[in-house]
Motif scaffolding. Sequence first.
Motif, PDB file in Angstrom:
ATOM      1  N   CYS A  15       0.899  -1.171  -0.017  1.00  0.00           N
ATOM      2  CA  CYS A  15      -0.086   0.001   0.061  1.00  0.00           C
ATOM      3  C   CYS A  15       0.777   1.372   0.022  1.00  0.00           C
ATOM      4  CB  CYS A  15      -0.985  -0.023   1.167  1.00  0.00           C
ATOM      5  SG  CYS A  15      -2.010  -1.351   1.184  1.00  0.00           S
ATOM      6  N   ASP A  16       2.058   1.079   0.311  1.00  0.00           N
ATOM      7  CA  ASP A  16       2.960   2.283   0.172  1.00  0.00           C
ATOM      8  C   ASP A  16       3.348   2.596  -1.349  1.00  0.00           C
ATOM      9  OD1 ASP A  16       5.378   3.910   0.160  1.00  0.00           O
ATOM     10  OD2 ASP A  16       5.741   3.262   2.483  1.00  0.00           O
ATOM     11  N   GLU A  17       2.917   3.650  -1.743  1.00  0.00           N
ATOM     12  CA  GLU A  17       2.919   4.026  -3.164  1.00  0.00           C
ATOM     13  C   GLU A  17       4.489   4.237  -3.592  1.00  0.00           C
ATOM     14  OE1 GLU A  17       1.192   6.758  -6.919  1.00  0.00           O
ATOM     15  OE2 GLU A  17       0.284   6.795  -4.936  1.00  0.00           O
ATOM     16  N   GLU A  18       5.333   4.899  -2.838  1.00  0.00           N
ATOM     17  CA  GLU A  18       6.630   5.219  -3.204  1.00  0.00           C
ATOM     18  C   GLU A  18       7.549   3.799  -3.295  1.00  0.00           C
ATOM     19  OE1 GLU A  18      10.217   7.941  -1.629  1.00  0.00           O
ATOM     20  OE2 GLU A  18       8.416   8.159  -0.546  1.00  0.00           O
ATOM     21  N   MET A  19       7.207   3.166  -2.458  1.00  0.00           N
ATOM     22  CA  MET A  19       8.199   1.922  -2.245  1.00  0.00           C
ATOM     23  C   MET A  19       7.646   0.984  -3.275  1.00  0.00           C
ATOM     24  SD  MET A  19       8.437  -0.606   1.215  1.00  0.00           S
ATOM     25  CE  MET A  19       6.964  -0.602   1.514  1.00  0.00           C
ATOM     26  N   ILE A  20       6.395   0.801  -3.498  1.00  0.00           N
ATOM     27  CA  ILE A  20       5.885  -0.153  -4.521  1.00  0.00           C
ATOM     28  C   ILE A  20       6.386   0.267  -5.968  1.00  0.00           C
ATOM     29  CG2 ILE A  20       3.656   0.692  -4.825  1.00  0.00           C
ATOM     30  CD1 ILE A  20       4.525  -3.004  -4.544  1.00  0.00           C
ATOM     31  N   THR A  21       6.294   1.489  -5.984  1.00  0.00           N
ATOM     32  CA  THR A  21       6.780   2.275  -7.566  1.00  0.00           C
ATOM     33  C   THR A  21       8.374   1.953  -7.577  1.00  0.00           C
ATOM     34  OG1 THR A  21       5.169   3.807  -7.211  1.00  0.00           O
ATOM     35  CG2 THR A  21       7.031   4.323  -8.638  1.00  0.00           C
ATOM     36  N   GLY A  22       8.915   2.027  -6.648  1.00  0.00           N
ATOM     37  CA  GLY A  22      10.443   1.885  -6.683  1.00  0.00           C
ATOM     38  C   GLY A  22      10.646   0.724  -7.014  1.00  0.00           C
ATOM     39  N   HIS A  23      10.098  -0.460  -6.521  1.00  0.00           N
ATOM     40  CA  HIS A  23      10.433  -1.903  -6.753  1.00  0.00           C
ATOM     41  C   HIS A  23       9.838  -2.220  -8.073  1.00  0.00           C
ATOM     42  CE1 HIS A  23      12.033  -3.949  -2.949  1.00  0.00           C
ATOM     43  NE2 HIS A  23      11.336  -2.686  -2.454  1.00  0.00           N
ATOM     44  N   ILE A  24       8.745  -1.676  -8.507  1.00  0.00           N
ATOM     45  CA  ILE A  24       8.327  -2.317  -9.784  1.00  0.00           C
ATOM     46  C   ILE A  24       9.178  -1.557 -11.018  1.00  0.00           C
ATOM     47  CG2 ILE A  24       6.301  -1.903 -11.347  1.00  0.00           C
ATOM     48  CD1 ILE A  24       4.362  -2.593  -8.899  1.00  0.00           C
ATOM     49  N   LYS A  69      -5.416  -1.112  -4.724  1.00  0.00           N
ATOM     50  CA  LYS A  69      -5.505   0.080  -5.510  1.00  0.00           C
ATOM     51  C   LYS A  69      -4.208   0.879  -5.910  1.00  0.00           C
ATOM     52  CE  LYS A  69      -9.919   1.582  -3.541  1.00  0.00           C
ATOM     53  NZ  LYS A  69     -10.647   2.573  -2.659  1.00  0.00           N
ATOM     54  N   THR A  70      -3.202   0.830  -4.831  1.00  0.00           N
ATOM     55  CA  THR A  70      -1.730   1.162  -5.166  1.00  0.00           C
ATOM     56  C   THR A  70      -1.186   0.496  -6.134  1.00  0.00           C
ATOM     57  OG1 THR A  70      -1.452   1.673  -2.756  1.00  0.00           O
ATOM     58  CG2 THR A  70       0.565   1.747  -4.046  1.00  0.00           C
ATOM     59  N   VAL A  71      -1.142  -0.959  -6.258  1.00  0.00           N
ATOM     60  CA  VAL A  71      -0.601  -1.629  -7.152  1.00  0.00           C
ATOM     61  C   VAL A  71      -1.176  -1.434  -8.483  1.00  0.00           C
ATOM     62  CG1 VAL A  71      -0.172  -4.102  -8.211  1.00  0.00           C
ATOM     63  CG2 VAL A  71       0.214  -3.715  -5.549  1.00  0.00           C
ATOM     64  N   LEU A  72      -2.531  -1.266  -8.688  1.00  0.00           N
ATOM     65  CA  LEU A  72      -3.169  -1.130 -10.068  1.00  0.00           C
ATOM     66  C   LEU A  72      -2.767   0.413 -10.483  1.00  0.00           C
ATOM     67  CD1 LEU A  72      -6.626  -2.396  -9.067  1.00  0.00           C
ATOM     68  CD2 LEU A  72      -5.391  -3.222 -10.792  1.00  0.00           C
ATOM     69  N   HIS A  73      -2.591   1.328  -9.452  1.00  0.00           N
ATOM     70  CA  HIS A  73      -2.518   2.642 -10.101  1.00  0.00           C
ATOM     71  C   HIS A  73      -0.951   2.719 -10.390  1.00  0.00           C
ATOM     72  CE1 HIS A  73      -2.200   6.792  -9.842  1.00  0.00           C
ATOM     73  NE2 HIS A  73      -1.247   6.779  -9.111  1.00  0.00           N
ATOM     74  N   VAL A  74      -0.124   2.074  -9.980  1.00  0.00           N
ATOM     75  CA  VAL A  74       1.425   2.045 -10.272  1.00  0.00           C
ATOM     76  C   VAL A  74       1.489   1.518 -11.616  1.00  0.00           C
ATOM     77  CG1 VAL A  74       3.657   1.278  -9.935  1.00  0.00           C
ATOM     78  CG2 VAL A  74       2.467   2.275  -7.870  1.00  0.00           C
TER      79      VAL A  74
END
Length: 349
Positions: free
Chosen positions: A286-295, A323-328
């Motif tokens: 759910c952490d957008e900054e973290m999930i964005t970085g990894h993906i 939601k965060t995964v889908l958004h990224v």
Amino acid sequence: MADEEINCWKPAADDIHFGKPTTDEINLMKSKRKELDVKKPMTDDLAGITFRTTTAEDYDDVISVRRHLYDGADYIPYRYYELLEHNTGFAGFIDSTMVCFMFATVIDDGESILLRSIRVRDEYEGKGVYTRLRAFCMKNLSHTANKAVFLISSPTHFEQLCRGSAKLVFSRHTMMFGNTTKSLRGLLGLRDESFLQRVDSSFLGELLRNRTATQYLFPENRVLINWIPYQLVPSNIEWMLRGTEVFSNAVPKQDKIKSEMMISAINVDQCEAGTVVTLDLFGDVCDEEMITGHIYIQLQKALDRFGDILVLYIIFQEHQDTKTVLHVLSKLGWSKVDNYAVYGVEKSI
């Protein structure tokens, strides 16, 4: 296990059998693998089926058993020779026709036999050939296994199994996406990766000794990487990292763990349907900054291995907001195709 279990979920259909062998028994299992005579098949007393281990020369027969599996996401046509280096192939024959096949190897400190790439020729499904192939494998690789853990994605089949002797061990959420490399390359760009650290065997060894970290990252008490559920034991580290790029944004220290720690693991397979990418995430998605970085970083580093058409499976702990995964992923041009739960089910054998 019934024959129909083998096609319940996407790329691997792994089936793991547990036991508790001694060191001497483990060594005996290894020696038996070397002693198997691939030129001299052993004969089952049921239906005249014969079984033996396979070699590189059996490639064409293995591929002929079942074509176009998993909507074209089957990796065996592209990875058979590679997998044969670290696994033992087992096949069943009626006359000279190969009717079933699977790979097997020992993991989890010798307690488990991992069965993968299972397939049965169409006209022999439901006739028990896989059951007998598995029995032949167990006879040659283990004398102590007494239960199996395998993955399925069919809720109906899961409920049917659990009404019998099976029980749920863990479940993870799976989302499937489609994209093209041309579209992805145009949107991916470059991103600072300095906050991520590549995970090596030393890092994983330290992580597995950190009880707080493992409870946070692996609450299912298993590490599911590329559709294979590993126990949290050091002997599995080599298997976890084989063909896998793993990154972390924090280093576990003593018995403490940052709440924002995440680990990601990516595998890339070339298949009939295109390039199949499996991205396993451990931690809070759910952490957008973290999930964005990894993906972003994982896809950037794997980009040169991608063909034109992309299929992405992203897998993470259940009961998290998607939601965060889908958004990224939508910002990178990925279109959602499907989502479902993957169940790890344990069953006595």
